[in-house]
Design a protein around this motif. Structure first.
Motif, mmCIF file in Angstrom:
data_model
loop_
_atom_site.group_PDB
_atom_site.id
_atom_site.type_symbol
_atom_site.label_atom_id
_atom_site.label_comp_id
_atom_site.label_asym_id
_atom_site.label_seq_id
_atom_site.Cartn_x
_atom_site.Cartn_y
_atom_site.Cartn_z
ATOM 1 N N SER A 1 45.082 0.379 71.378
ATOM 2 C CA SER A 1 46.259 0.739 72.172
ATOM 3 C C SER A 1 45.805 1.711 73.253
ATOM 4 O O SER A 1 44.613 2.033 73.343
ATOM 5 C CB SER A 1 47.334 1.381 71.286
ATOM 6 N N GLU A 2 46.722 2.201 74.030
ATOM 7 C CA GLU A 2 46.361 3.167 75.073
ATOM 8 C C GLU A 2 45.844 4.468 74.475
ATOM 9 O O GLU A 2 45.108 5.198 75.118
ATOM 10 C CB GLU A 2 47.560 3.435 75.973
ATOM 11 N N LYS A 3 46.243 4.765 73.235
ATOM 12 C CA LYS A 3 45.863 6.028 72.621
ATOM 13 C C LYS A 3 44.723 5.898 71.613
ATOM 14 O O LYS A 3 43.941 6.833 71.441
ATOM 15 C CB LYS A 3 47.085 6.658 71.932
ATOM 16 N N LEU A 4 44.603 4.762 70.927
ATOM 17 C CA LEU A 4 43.662 4.637 69.819
ATOM 18 C C LEU A 4 42.524 3.680 70.146
ATOM 19 O O LEU A 4 42.751 2.540 70.550
ATOM 20 C CB LEU A 4 44.386 4.150 68.567
ATOM 21 N N THR A 5 41.281 4.168 69.956
ATOM 22 C CA THR A 5 40.070 3.366 70.145
ATOM 23 C C THR A 5 39.209 3.474 68.898
ATOM 24 O O THR A 5 39.017 4.562 68.357
ATOM 25 C CB THR A 5 39.262 3.853 71.359
ATOM 26 N N ILE A 6 38.676 2.342 68.428
ATOM 27 C CA ILE A 6 37.727 2.354 67.316
ATOM 28 C C ILE A 6 36.358 1.935 67.842
ATOM 29 O O ILE A 6 36.259 1.224 68.847
ATOM 30 C CB ILE A 6 38.174 1.432 66.161
ATOM 31 N N ALA A 7 35.316 2.376 67.150
ATOM 32 C CA ALA A 7 33.954 2.081 67.610
ATOM 33 C C ALA A 7 33.045 1.835 66.428
ATOM 34 O O ALA A 7 33.207 2.430 65.356
ATOM 35 C CB ALA A 7 33.416 3.241 68.447
#
Length: 272
Positions: free
Chosen positions: A130-136
């Motif tokens: 989402s615009e707020k959550l990033t996973i890596a």
């Protein structure tokens, strides 16, 4: 095998990156490292006594990387940092508590030794849910096989002081990482992660000089952007070396090892 040891390495790594277009960027840099060692061991005789080795050196290398953004939500990074060899030449050797009748066999001396710093190949992927959550996720392949043996060459050998050849036979290893970032607002971003780092050491040649165990690590991070372009980054890393019974077969030395390490960090970056 070891009584006391202090190792220090400082990396100076100026790096330049260039954004070719919205989907592709490249970067490269020069690495200059300074290092020092201060090590004490028992003398190779049945009597009490020890010797201290002290030396410093420098080494040079490079790093290079590429950045890919094939779709808006996906970012891919690949980088490589070259291996380096820290070669101490003409380090000082001093002996302590040597009985008088053996002192001629242990004169004040000099030594040469090489310690490799392994190359690293890293691949990372980040996906914005989402615009707020990033996973890596990230993979770090470490070329530890360069560390085959720790050899110490004394300038002056005697009947009781021979050059030292100590097998290590490390193996290449792969570190797997998982993390996430949450953008609280335009000025604050929070991060958390976990990774597993398998030990590269050979179970036959495990020594207490630099304990390397199967390690489970946890990370926390916070970025604060008080003004446009400026970022203050805080981090905390805790590493837990999992307990294991290990031995160094050539000297019939065995023990139970575990480690805990806490590393706080702070960084400041500015984007033009």
């Amino acid at each position: 095998l070891i009584q006391e040891i202090a190792l220090k390495t400082i990396f100076y790594q100026p790096t330049i990156s260039y954004k070719i277009n919205d989907k592709f960027g490249i970067g490269a840099g020069f690495v200059f490292a300074t290092g020092s060692v201060d090590l004490s061991r028992a003398v190779p005789t049945p009597v009490d006594g020890s010797f201290n080795m002290n030396g410093s050196t420098t080494a040079m290398g490079f790093n290079a990387g590429v950045y890919l953004n094939p779709i808006e939500a996906l970012k891919i990074g690949i980088d490589y940092r070259s291996g380096m060899t820290m070669s101490v030449e003409g380090g000082d050797v001093t002996f302590s508590d040597i009985p008088g009748y053996l002192q001629s066999s242990f004169p004040a001396n000099k030594f040469d030794a090489d310690l490799p710093i392994p190359a690293n190949l890293d691949v990372g992927l980040a996906y914005s849910l989402s615009e707020k959550l990033t996973i890596a996720v990230e993979m770090n392949y470490v070329f530890w096989s360069d560390y085959d043996s720790l050899n110490i060459d004394f300038e002056e050998n005697t009947d009781l002081l021979a050059d030292s050849k100590n097998p290590r036979e490390y193996s290449n290893s792969m570190i797997l990482r998982l993390g996430g970032e949450y953008k609280v607002n335009d000025k604050i971003s929070a991060r958390a992660g976990v990774y597993y780092d398998p030990r590269p050491t050979n179970e036959k040649y495990f020594t207490p000089e630099t304990v390397s165990l199967n390690t489970l690590a946890f990370t926390l991070g916070l970025s604060i952007m008080p003004t446009e372009g400026l970022s203050v980054d805080l981090s905390l890393l805790q590493l837990n070396g999992l307990e294991e019974d290990m031995q160094y077969e050539p000297e019939n030395f065995a023990g139970t090892y575990k480690t805990t390490t806490v590393i706080p960090g702070i960084g400041v970056s500015y984007s033009f």
